[in-house]
Design a protein around this motif. Structure first.
Motif, mmCIF file in Angstrom:
data_model
loop_
_atom_site.group_PDB
_atom_site.id
_atom_site.type_symbol
_atom_site.label_atom_id
_atom_site.label_comp_id
_atom_site.label_asym_id
_atom_site.label_seq_id
_atom_site.Cartn_x
_atom_site.Cartn_y
_atom_site.Cartn_z
ATOM 1 N N PRO A 188 0.827 -1.209 0.000
ATOM 2 C CA PRO A 188 0.000 0.000 0.000
ATOM 3 C C PRO A 188 0.860 1.257 0.000
ATOM 4 N N GLU A 189 0.349 2.293 -0.608
ATOM 5 C CA GLU A 189 1.062 3.558 -0.642
ATOM 6 C C GLU A 189 1.214 4.099 0.772
ATOM 7 N N GLY A 190 2.400 4.598 1.072
ATOM 8 C CA GLY A 190 2.640 5.195 2.373
ATOM 9 C C GLY A 190 3.229 4.258 3.404
ATOM 10 N N VAL A 191 3.174 2.950 3.166
ATOM 11 C CA VAL A 191 3.760 1.991 4.103
ATOM 12 C C VAL A 191 5.272 1.950 3.891
ATOM 13 N N GLU A 192 6.028 2.070 4.961
ATOM 14 C CA GLU A 192 7.489 2.033 4.866
ATOM 15 C C GLU A 192 8.001 0.648 5.243
ATOM 16 N N PHE A 193 8.849 0.071 4.418
ATOM 17 C CA PHE A 193 9.483 -1.208 4.725
ATOM 18 C C PHE A 193 10.879 -0.919 5.275
ATOM 19 N N VAL A 194 11.102 -1.344 6.509
ATOM 20 C CA VAL A 194 12.319 -0.963 7.229
ATOM 21 C C VAL A 194 12.929 -2.200 7.889
ATOM 22 N N SER A 195 14.115 -2.028 8.414
ATOM 23 C CA SER A 195 14.765 -3.098 9.178
ATOM 24 C C SER A 195 14.091 -3.227 10.537
#
Length: 336
Positions: A188-195
């Motif tokens: 989804p737009e706006g979701v950040e994938f991070v460590s």
């Protein structure tokens, strides 16, 4: 529909519509009568063998499905979990012995996601402490915290994790996700994938939605908890064993975390943690439920029917939906 079609259901709360479906498909379906307070996980292997003798299908709850049990049940073609976890099933043994193991993929996503949001709200808004105070005649207001516009970290990007993310859009939350592999193309737009370290450092709420494997056991340990934002809230409605409950208790005791919402506990599979669970349950900053997140009436009905359809598919010589199959040893059996 020829052949052995005896199906034993050892899971509680099996609805009549799903039972009727099995019988309409020519199955001799029987719901195991368990004494009050006992589940199929409480049965010994000898008891399970006796109940399952001659059965071709088994809709199972939380009983351990071992190699020795499968070997003692040569008629058993399919083991269907009324749920999505399968860590209690020996999948390698099932494949070796020519059996099929299925899960009820997609049936309880909504129920668990709703429950997860409920735990976030209940802990953040201090429902437990407020009600306890009111019951004691103390109507003092407990200052609480919003979910609105908070940063929420989701560990795992499976069906339930994605369902939680959809619900969080109504809270205008900033959503961080930690998941293995590349960023999914449908994110989804706006979701950040991070460590994981970044997720723990930034999140006001951390919700765990990973499968329990040797690699993920105690993935939230003392070090991970210490890395969480001070005053954050932890939610685990996935599997006991993903979070080290002893370390969580310590983090709550020193005030590093504001609270925890827990539907699952290490003590479900490890008796050494029973005192830890008791200590967590005694705290007014912990909101707990007894592994009940998936157990809405509607969620149970959906998973019952998925489990029943998977059993019928195997007994008919067909394939259950691909996302429901976690082990399929039929080709090995036929080759032998």
């Amino acid at each position: 529909m020829a052949g052995n079609r005896r199906v034993l259901i050892s899971q509680k709360f099996f609805d009549q519509a799903s039972l009727d479906y099995l019988r309409d498909q020519g199955c001799e379906a029987e719901v195991l009568a368990l004494p009050p307070g006992r589940a199929d996980a409480d049965l010994t292997e000898d008891e399970l063998r006796a109940c399952l003798a001659g059965a071709a299908g088994w809709i199972v709850g939380h009983a351990r499905v071992t190699r020795s049990l499968l070997a003692a049940l040569p008629d058993l073609a399919v083991v269907s979990r009324r749920g999505v976890g399968y860590e209690r099933v020996d999948l390698a043994a099932a494949r070796d012995l020519g059996r099929v193991v299925t899960i009820a993929a997609g049936g309880n996503d909504a129920a668990v996601a709703d429950h997860t949001i409920g735990l976030m709200l209940a802990v953040g808004r201090r429902f437990r402490r407020s009600q306890a105070d009111m019951a004691a005649g103390k109507w003092a207001i407990q200052i609480s915290t919003d979910l609105y516009r908070k940063t929420v970290g989701i560990i795992g990007y499976g069906r339930i994790g994605r369902s939680v993310i959809r619900r969080l859009s109504g809270f205008d939350a900033t959503v961080l996700v930690c998941t293995p592999g590349p960023v999914p193309p449908d994110a989804p737009e706006g979701v950040e994938f991070v460590s994981l370290p970044e997720l723990l450092r930034r999140s006001d709420y951390v919700s765990v939605h990973a499968p329990l494997t040797p690699a993920t056991r105690f993935m939230i340990d003392a070090a991970a908890l210490a890395a969480m934002k001070p005053g954050a809230i932890l939610v685990n409605a996935a599997r006991g064993g993903l979070v080290d409950d002893r370390a969580l208790l310590a983090a709550l005791e020193v005030g590093h975390l504001a609270g925890a919402g827990l539907d699952v506990f290490v003590s479900e599979s490890d008796p050494d943690y029973r005192e830890v669970t008791a200590a967590l349950l005694a705290r007014d900053d912990v909101v707990a439920t007894p592994h009940a997140a998936a157990s809405s009436r509607e969620g149970l009905d959906r998973t019952n029917m998925i489990a029943a359809r998977s059993v019928v598919a195997v007994l008919d010589g067909d394939d259950p939906p691909a996302d429901c199959v976690v082990a399929d040893g039929r080709s090995r059996s036929q080759a032998g």
